[in-house]
Structures are given as structure tokens and as C-alpha cells.
Design an enzyme around this catalytic site. Structure first.
Site, PDB file in Angstrom:
ATOM      1  N   CYS A 169       0.819  -1.226   0.000  1.00 51.19           N
ATOM      2  CA  CYS A 169       0.000   0.000   0.000  1.00 51.19           C
ATOM      3  C   CYS A 169       0.853   1.276   0.000  1.00 51.19           C
ATOM      4  O   CYS A 169       0.354   2.348  -0.352  1.00 51.19           O
ATOM      5  CB  CYS A 169      -0.941   0.006   1.199  1.00 51.19           C
ATOM      6  N   HIS A 221      -3.298   7.633   1.724  1.00 51.51           N
ATOM      7  CA  HIS A 221      -3.693   6.297   1.294  1.00 51.51           C
ATOM      8  C   HIS A 221      -5.091   6.043   1.852  1.00 51.51           C
ATOM      9  O   HIS A 221      -5.369   6.341   3.012  1.00 51.51           O
ATOM     10  CB  HIS A 221      -2.700   5.264   1.823  1.00 51.51           C
ATOM     11  N   ASN A 250     -10.094   0.205  -0.321  1.00 45.62           N
ATOM     12  CA  ASN A 250      -8.634   0.265  -0.293  1.00 45.62           C
ATOM     13  C   ASN A 250      -8.098  -0.336  -1.592  1.00 45.62           C
ATOM     14  O   ASN A 250      -8.197  -1.544  -1.811  1.00 45.62           O
ATOM     15  CB  ASN A 250      -8.136  -0.518   0.923  1.00 45.62           C
TER      16      ASN A 250
HETATM   17  O1  UT7 Z   1      -3.842  -0.588   3.349  1.00 40.17           O
HETATM   18  C1  UT7 Z   1      -3.077  -1.393   4.185  1.00 40.17           C
HETATM   19  C2  UT7 Z   1      -3.233  -0.989   5.543  1.00 40.17           C
HETATM   20  N1  UT7 Z   1      -4.432  -1.499   6.102  1.00 40.17           N
HETATM   21  C3  UT7 Z   1      -5.119  -0.775   6.945  1.00 40.17           C
HETATM   22  O2  UT7 Z   1      -4.793   0.357   7.146  1.00 40.17           O
HETATM   23  C4  UT7 Z   1      -6.266  -1.411   7.679  1.00 40.17           C
HETATM   24  C5  UT7 Z   1      -6.139  -1.083   9.133  1.00 40.17           C
HETATM   25  N2  UT7 Z   1      -7.180  -1.642   9.958  1.00 40.17           N
HETATM   26  C6  UT7 Z   1      -8.478  -1.266   9.892  1.00 40.17           C
HETATM   27  O3  UT7 Z   1      -8.847  -0.472   9.054  1.00 40.17           O
HETATM   28  C7  UT7 Z   1      -9.431  -1.781  10.929  1.00 40.17           C
HETATM   29  O4  UT7 Z   1      -8.711  -2.434  11.949  1.00 40.17           O
HETATM   30  C8  UT7 Z   1     -10.513  -2.734  10.365  1.00 40.17           C
HETATM   31  C9  UT7 Z   1     -11.504  -1.964   9.518  1.00 40.17           C
HETATM   32  C10 UT7 Z   1      -9.841  -3.822   9.537  1.00 40.17           C
HETATM   33  C11 UT7 Z   1     -11.283  -3.399  11.504  1.00 40.17           C
HETATM   34  O5  UT7 Z   1     -11.828  -2.422  12.376  1.00 40.17           O
HETATM   35  P1  UT7 Z   1     -11.695  -2.599  13.967  1.00 40.17           P
HETATM   36  O6  UT7 Z   1     -12.437  -1.517  14.566  1.00 40.17           O
HETATM   37  O7  UT7 Z   1     -10.229  -2.695  14.270  1.00 40.17           O
HETATM   38  O8  UT7 Z   1     -12.446  -3.950  14.212  1.00 40.17           O
HETATM   39  P2  UT7 Z   1     -11.898  -5.299  14.840  1.00 40.17           P
HETATM   40  O9  UT7 Z   1     -10.974  -5.983  13.896  1.00 40.17           O
HETATM   41  O10 UT7 Z   1     -11.434  -5.049  16.238  1.00 40.17           O
HETATM   42  O11 UT7 Z   1     -13.238  -6.111  14.925  1.00 40.17           O
HETATM   43  C12 UT7 Z   1     -14.291  -5.726  15.814  1.00 40.17           C
HETATM   44  C13 UT7 Z   1     -15.387  -6.762  15.684  1.00 40.17           C
HETATM   45  C14 UT7 Z   1     -14.896  -8.198  15.860  1.00 40.17           C
HETATM   46  O12 UT7 Z   1     -15.877  -8.906  16.585  1.00 40.17           O
HETATM   47  P3  UT7 Z   1     -15.634  -9.287  18.132  1.00 40.17           P
HETATM   48  O13 UT7 Z   1     -14.378 -10.120  18.121  1.00 40.17           O
HETATM   49  O14 UT7 Z   1     -15.456  -7.973  18.830  1.00 40.17           O
HETATM   50  O15 UT7 Z   1     -16.879 -10.023  18.482  1.00 40.17           O
HETATM   51  C15 UT7 Z   1     -14.849  -8.721  14.450  1.00 40.17           C
HETATM   52  O16 UT7 Z   1     -15.042 -10.112  14.388  1.00 40.17           O
HETATM   53  O17 UT7 Z   1     -15.981  -6.701  14.391  1.00 40.17           O
HETATM   54  C16 UT7 Z   1     -16.018  -8.002  13.831  1.00 40.17           C
HETATM   55  N3  UT7 Z   1     -15.895  -7.875  12.383  1.00 40.17           N
HETATM   56  C17 UT7 Z   1     -16.958  -7.697  11.568  1.00 40.17           C
HETATM   57  N4  UT7 Z   1     -18.275  -7.575  11.844  1.00 40.17           N
HETATM   58  C18 UT7 Z   1     -19.098  -7.366  10.800  1.00 40.17           C
HETATM   59  C19 UT7 Z   1     -14.783  -7.919  11.607  1.00 40.17           C
HETATM   60  N5  UT7 Z   1     -15.100  -7.746  10.317  1.00 40.17           N
HETATM   61  C20 UT7 Z   1     -16.445  -7.600  10.272  1.00 40.17           C
HETATM   62  C21 UT7 Z   1     -17.354  -7.396   9.227  1.00 40.17           C
HETATM   63  N6  UT7 Z   1     -18.670  -7.286   9.541  1.00 40.17           N
HETATM   64  N7  UT7 Z   1     -16.973  -7.291   7.925  1.00 40.17           N
END
Ligand code: UT7
Length: 323
Positions: free
Chosen positions: A114, A250, A280
Site C-alpha cells: 500500500c 492512502h 482500499n
Molecule cells: O492498506 C493497508 C493498511 N491497512 C489498513 O490500514 C487497515 C487497518 N485496519 C483497519 O482499518 C481496521 O482495523 C478494520 C476496519 C480492519 C477493523 O476495524 P476494527 O475496529 O479494528 O475492528 P476489529 O478488527 O477489532 O473487529 C471488531 C469486531 C470483531 O468482533 P468481536 O471479536 O469484537 O466479536 C470482528 O469479528 O468486528 C467483527 N468484524 C466484523 N463484523 C461485521 C470484523 N469484520 C467484520 C465485518 N462485519 N466485515
């Protein structure tokens, strides 16, 4: 007078198919609301069957050439930032060269995931300053939809396909930080974080593989590192956040974009945001955002832009340029 790599043309290309968040509900346990609130993404474009990265890259290149009023024969070098090359080799860049009917100059790919476009701009700038090329076509092109594990809701909703291109041209400028062109850049990587974001395929497995990401960890690094690298690049140029007309970040997550702008003390009115429409697109996201920002009438000639990006590696960096 000082030689600078000045933007001569800008263009982008997006595949026709638009996939709204609602479509994912058909095969994974997710919701439009979760995707919007956690990432800011509303829709993304997916390439059609056979619409490979080189196809997207070629269309973006044609748009940039058209914008510059240039022929492909006037280009000395092509640099393509991509992690989704059509084949292991030849490079996407040489495929673009062939598609454009160019038989001279040189072309190569560069892979920093990225952060690829920030690395590509820096490399193209170095080629120009070293006298290796007078005009460089710098493309970011990706088909990340080909790397998705469609059963993994934590990654499959985040990425999209697209391409953007800038043409950089060697021009003499007065030699101040009011010059047009690339004014400074800052590149970093730290391989100890290689397991936070990777694809589990390649020549070692004989498969293409799928993208794997520890999103929360990458998020934490992004918030910490992006404002810092932007600040370093601005400092190298003898400029500050107050001088910035547009942050072109980005486009991974609106919360990262907002967090970085806040740390840089730049209001969101001066940030180009396309993540809602493109998701992304990895190395394509910055040139896509520059091109869309200009088409919207936001970015104008003479504006100071700071780009910043982070991704697999981890690799991250920033470029300061005046359009
Ligand atoms: O370009 C390369 C660089 N990449 C990035 O910059 C991405 C960086 N990371 C992010 O943007 C965020 O961390 C995400 C968007 C990927 C995730 O957001 P988050 O607020 O960090 O969520 P999380 O991973 O902590 O997940 C929270 C909850 C989890 O459930 P539990 O364990 O709390 O019950 C996940 O299982 O959300 C759940 N979850 C979803 N729920 C509905 C994860 N993906 C989904 C989904 N729909 N698609």
C-alpha cells in the site's frame, strides 16, 4: 535553477462493476452499517474476468497521456507500483509499454504494497534528478479482488480494484520550496512486522494466495506512523502542516485518515477522501485520489500536496509535491 520532477499529466481508471456493501451480506455475516462505521467504505469497484492489473494500468496511463497532451513515444520510463501483477514476470510496466506501442525507454515494477506509490514517486524523482529519464509515467494499479478470501469478513469487505497515473517531467524551477514538483520524501520499512499483513501465496507455495491481516495492529501502526512520516517529509522541504493545501492519504480507513489529519492539525476540509467510493486500492489509491480530487475541482495548479501511506512490510512513507 534546480531540476524538479513536475507533474505534467494525471489520469485514472476504475473497472465498470461497482459493488455496494449490501452485496457482501449475501455470503458473509456482515452489514452495510458495520463496514461504513468501521472503515468509511460504501462501495468499491471490482475488475471483470480478464481485466487484469496491466489492463487497468494501461487505461490510467492513456488518461494521463491524454491529460498531458503527450504521445507515448515521449515517455522515457514507466514505473508501476503493484502487488497484483498479471504474472510473476514480465512486469506490468513492460506490458503497459507494449500496450502503448512504446519500443524505447525502460519499464519496471516496484512492490511496496500500500506504500507502493510513495516509493514509486520517490524512485521516479530520483531517476529524473540523476538524468536517467526526462519523462516518467508513474502508475499505481491493483486488482486486490484477486487476493481476497471471500469467507474472511475481516478483509474481503475492505479492498477494491483500480489504477491511477501521473506523468512526471524534468523541469528547471527557481530552487525554493515554492517550486512545482516533488519537493521531499520520506521512506521507511520495518520487516519485524511482516506478519501483520501478507499474502499466504507465491512461488514458495505455488499458489496466488490470500490476503491476511491483523487489522487492529496495522491500524495502531498507521495512526502512529503516518503523521510522523508526513511531518518528516514536510520538514525536509522546509514546510509545515500550515503550508499544506491537501493531504492526499492512502485510502484504507476513514478513521485512519481522520486520525492522521488531526495529528497533523489539518482540518478535514483539506483532505482528499475517496475511500467511500473505492475502498482500499493499495498502491493505486493515492494517484486515484489525486486524479479524482482534481476532477472534483479540489486540487488546483500550484497546490501543495502531502501524500502518506502504510502497508504490508510494514512499509510506509510520504511525499511532498506542488502540483
Ligand atoms: O492498506 C493497508 C493498511 N491497512 C489498513 O490500514 C487497515 C487497518 N485496519 C483497519 O482499518 C481496521 O482495523 C478494520 C476496519 C480492519 C477493523 O476495524 P476494527 O475496529 O479494528 O475492528 P476489529 O478488527 O477489532 O473487529 C471488531 C469486531 C470483531 O468482533 P468481536 O471479536 O469484537 O466479536 C470482528 O469479528 O468486528 C467483527 N468484524 C466484523 N463484523 C461485521 C470484523 N469484520 C467484520 C465485518 N462485519 N466485515
Amino acid at each position: 535553477m534546480t531540476l524538479r520532477a513536475v507533474v505534467r499529466g494525471v489520469g485514472h481508471y476504475l473497472p465498470a462493476r461497482v459493488v455496494p456493501n449490501a452485496e457482501f451480506v449475501n455470503w458473509i455475516d456482515t452489514s452495510d452499517e458495520w463496514i461504513r462505521t468501521r472503515s468509511g467504505i460504501e462501495r468499491r469497484h471490482f475488475a471483470a474476468e480478464g481485466e487484469t492489473t496491466s489492463v487497468l494500468a494501461t487505461e490510467a496511463a492513456r488518461a494521463a497521456l491524454n491529460d498531458a497532451g503527450m504521445e507515448a513515444s515521449e515517455i522515457d520510463a514507466i514505473v508501476v507500483a503493484t502487488s497484483t501483477a498479471d504474472f510473476t514476470f514480465p512486469s506490468v510496466a513492460t506490458m503497459v509499454q507494449s500496450n502503448l506501442g512504446m519500443t524505447r525507454g525502460f519499464a519496471f515494477d516496484l512492490q511496496a504494497v500500500c506504500a507502493g506509490y510513495v516509493y514509486a514517486l520517490t524512485t521516479a524523482n530520483a531517476l529524473i534528478l540523476a538524468g536517467q529519464a526526462k519523462t516518467v509515467l508513474v502508475i499505481g494499479a491493483e486488482t486486490f479482488s484477486k487476493l481476497m478470501d471471500w469467507t474472511d469478513r475481516s478483509t474481503s469487505v475492505l479492498f477494491g480494484d483500480g489504477a491511477g497515473a501521473l506523468i512526471l517531467e524534468a523541469q528547471e524551477q527557481p530552487g525554493t520550496n515554492q517550486d512545482r514538483g516533488i519537493l521531499a520524501s520520506d521512506l521507511n520499512s520495518d520487516g519485524q512486522f511482516k506478519d501483520l499483513l501478507y499474502v499466504d501465496g507465491g512461488v514458495s507455495t505455488g499458489t496466488t494466495g490470500h490476503l491476511r491481516m491483523q487489522g487492529k495492529e496495522v491500524f495502531r501502526h498507521a495512526i502512529e506512523k503516518l503523521a510522523e512520516t508526513a511531518h518528516t517529509a514536510l520538514e525536509k522541504a522546509g514546510l509545515t502542516s500550515d503550508d499544506v493545501d491537501w493531504i492526499v492519504p492512502h485510502q484504507a480507513n476513514i478513521r485512519i485518515i481522520e486520525g492522521t489529519a488531526k495529528r497533523m492539525q489539518v482540518p478535514m476540509e483539506r483532505v482528499i477522501v475517496t475511500v467511500q467510493d473505492h475502498g482500499n486500492t493499495s498502491a493505486a489509491s493515492i494517484p486515484l485520489a489525486i486524479s479524482v480530487g482534481r476532477a472534483r475541482g479540489q486540487i488546483k495548479p500550484g497546490d501543495l500536496i502531502v501524500t502518506e501511506a502504510i502497508g504490508g512490510g510494514l512499509a510506509w512513507g510520504s511525499v511532498v509535491l506542488r502540483i
